[in-house]
Scaffold this active site. Structure first.
Site, mmCIF file in Angstrom:
data_model
loop_
_atom_site.group_PDB
_atom_site.id
_atom_site.type_symbol
_atom_site.label_atom_id
_atom_site.label_comp_id
_atom_site.label_asym_id
_atom_site.label_seq_id
_atom_site.Cartn_x
_atom_site.Cartn_y
_atom_site.Cartn_z
ATOM 1 N N LYS A 112 8.671 67.734 62.687
ATOM 2 C CA LYS A 112 8.033 68.894 62.634
ATOM 3 C C LYS A 112 6.466 68.873 62.845
ATOM 4 C CE LYS A 112 11.613 71.569 62.006
ATOM 5 N NZ LYS A 112 12.716 70.567 61.529
HETATM 6 C C1 LIG Z 1 14.061 70.686 61.558
HETATM 7 C C2 LIG Z 1 14.866 69.439 61.473
HETATM 8 C C3 LIG Z 1 16.050 69.348 62.161
HETATM 9 C C4 LIG Z 1 16.541 70.241 62.994
HETATM 10 O O1 LIG Z 1 15.651 70.666 64.364
HETATM 11 P P1 LIG Z 1 16.057 71.873 65.254
HETATM 12 O O2 LIG Z 1 14.869 71.904 65.942
HETATM 13 O O3 LIG Z 1 16.084 73.062 64.166
HETATM 14 O O4 LIG Z 1 17.365 71.658 65.794
HETATM 15 C C5 LIG Z 1 16.765 68.081 62.125
HETATM 16 N N1 LIG Z 1 16.126 67.125 61.073
HETATM 17 C C6 LIG Z 1 15.130 67.429 60.463
HETATM 18 C C7 LIG Z 1 14.723 66.308 59.386
HETATM 19 C C8 LIG Z 1 14.574 68.750 60.446
HETATM 20 O O5 LIG Z 1 13.337 68.811 59.744
#
Ligand SMILES: *Cc1c(COP(=O)(O)O)cnc(C)c1O
Length: 495
Positions: A112
């Site tokens: 993120k």
């Molecule tokens: C948010 C997240 C995901 C999923 O990503 P999306 O964009 O919601 O499909 C997978 N792994 C981790 C560690 C995350 O923080």
């Protein structure tokens, strides 16, 4: 050609990228999408000498044409600086039979950070461009990782408040501590008595509450979003699909125009949707492999064309993917029904009222870019152990879901195309489960003790971000019922 944005639902007018980034979500409940996904008419080989920042500028400026070149370059240079512990920002590591794209080298140790490092600049730039002098209230639901990345990115920024809702008992100890120790007068963190779907639905309802919107307006404020429902979150994620491809090309691991697979551990369908956009832009992609945990609503959807969230919600060892309502799927549906907003509106209404919908056969035909699979808890744990035993490489639980699904895919299809696994979090964010998987967990150890064990066993240092957490003061203790989210927001904002 200049890209504009419209809602996936309804007949709204087109708006600029800046407006879409500020609003976060359309008033009619839809998500903003570009009026076209631009096809790159150039030779990818010409890009291999670009570093991450140069490539980021190239991709982002196409989607957000209303930022000046110098301004956007400045934003990108500030976003992707030494808060990432790798010059590559998203380094690619070859292990076993695949390439792991490590997306967790930013300040909060999950993918993120890549988009959320840039979003505050985009938002600020957009507000300046639109001449907006309102206070912006970033309203965010998190399954564990977006929350901290957004808090970190927006803390202390003038003219912005950030409110984060996380499922009170649905995140790891490290994830929770990262959020509740956040400093900054403009940050608010609330545990919701419910799961991520409850938190996300609550946030969307607040967005769509016109009377609350009016109250905010009277107070010279407006909501925006740091979730991947915001197009400003999604576009920067396209960059690393290209970057990893170009890295492989540069290192001679693949030939020009060779198609590769990407395996994406998926929850809200944001990350993998960025991969789909990359493919539509012309990146040579064979399959986008959508990997779910036991909340396998997307696996079933990709295999049957029926989306059905009427099933038990499971709390798993990959909590950031414990999701049954994948918001960004709406943007994909929009593409495969030939951008017919009435179809999207109808399906989303069915999802709301019945919890399920079925797409037409014609739309199903157009899902072939994807393969869907899921990993059980047991498989997730044994995959972590296997990779550690064989290669000495430690992956987190989310990445393990992806790698397990990749192994299933390969066994089933015999496809030997080069494959990139998106590694979405550091194993130090989910240390208890990772230690358990590799057999070094003992009853009663907390995440910090586990981190020490893991560091020793794997010979990798504990990230400073985790070490520092231990002595940080807990600053946020607010908890609320899932039906009281709006009230909580009103109280915080004093409206
Ligand atoms: C948010 C997240 C995901 C999923 O990503 P999306 O964009 O919601 O499909 C997978 N792994 C981790 C560690 C995350 O923080």
């Amino acid at each position: 050609m200049s890209i504009l944005y419209k809602s996936t639902r309804g007949k709204d007018d087109f708006i600029t990228a800046s407006e879409a980034i500020i609003k976060g979500m359309a008033e009619n409940g839809g998500l903003y999408v570009p009026n076209e996904i631009p096809r790159l008419e150039c030779n990818l080989k010409d890009f291999v000498s670009m570093d991450f920042r140069e490539l980021a500028y190239f991709i982002v400026h196409i989607f957000f044409p209303d930022f000046q070149e110098n301004t956007l370059k400045d934003f990108i240079n500030k976003a992707y600086d030494n808060k990432f512990d790798s010059d590559h920002i998203t380094p690619l590591v070859e292990k076993a039979d695949s390439f792991f794209l490590e997306l967790f080298h930013g300040p909060t140790l999950a993918f993120k950070d890549v988009a959320l490092s840039l979003l505050p600049y985009l938002l600020k730039g957009a507000a300046e461009k639109e001449g907006i002098n309102k206070k912006i209230v970033i309203l965010t639901a998190t399954s564990g990782d977006t929350g901290k990345a957004a808090l970190q990115a927006f803390a202390g920024i003038q003219g912005v408040n950030i409110i984060v809702f996380y499922p009170k008992d649905g995140v790891s100890q490290i994830q929770k501590l990262q959020m509740v120790t956040q400093q900054g007068d403009n940050t608010f963190v609330i545990g919701v008595e419910g799961n991520f779907d409850d938190a996300q639905t609550g946030v969307k309802n607040i967005f769509n509450d016109t009377s609350l919107g009016k109250k905010l307006e009277m107070n010279k404020a407006a909501f925006s979003s740091a979730n991947s429902i915001n197009i400003g979150r999604l576009v920067p994620q396209i960059v690393y699909y290209f970057y990893s491809y170009l890295t492989l090309l540069k290192e001679g691991k693949i030939n020009e125009n060779e198609k590769i697979n990407f395996v994406v551990p998926t929850g809200n369908f944001g990350n993998i949707l960025a991969g789909y956009y990359a493919k539509k832009m012309g990146l040579p992609v064979n399959k986008l492999i959508c990997a779910s945990n036991e909340n396998n609503v997307l696996t079933d959807f990709l295999n049957s064309g029926v989306y059905d969230k009427n099933r038990p919600f499971k709390v798993t060892s990959s909590p950031s993917m414990d999701i049954l309502i994948s918001s960004n799927l709406e943007r994909f549906i929009y593409e495969i029904c030939d951008r017919d907003d009435t179809i999207v509106e109808k399906l989303m209404e069915q999802l709301k009222t019945q919890g399920s919908y079925k797409i037409s056969d014609g739309m199903g035909e157009r899902m072939k870019d994807f393969y869907g699979g899921f990993a059980t808890e047991e498989e997730t744990f044994s995959t972590i152990k296997e990779l550690f035993d064989d290669e000495g490489y430690v992956i987190d639980t989310h990445t393990a879901v992806a790698y397990e699904v990749y192994k299933q895919y390969k066994a089933k299809t015999g496809d030997l195309s080069n494959t990139v696994i998106l590694s979405t979090a550091s194993p130090f964010k989910f240390t208890k489960n990772v230690c358990d998987a590799i057999g070094i967990y003992e009853e009663g150890m907390d995440d910090f003790k586990c981190a020490e064990r893991l560091s020793k066993a794997a010979g990798i240092p504990i990230p400073e971000q985790v070490k520092n957490l231990k002595n940080k003061k807990i600053l946020h203790t607010r908890v609320c019922a899932k039906y009281a989210m709006k009230e909580t927001v009103e109280k915080i904002l004093g409206v």
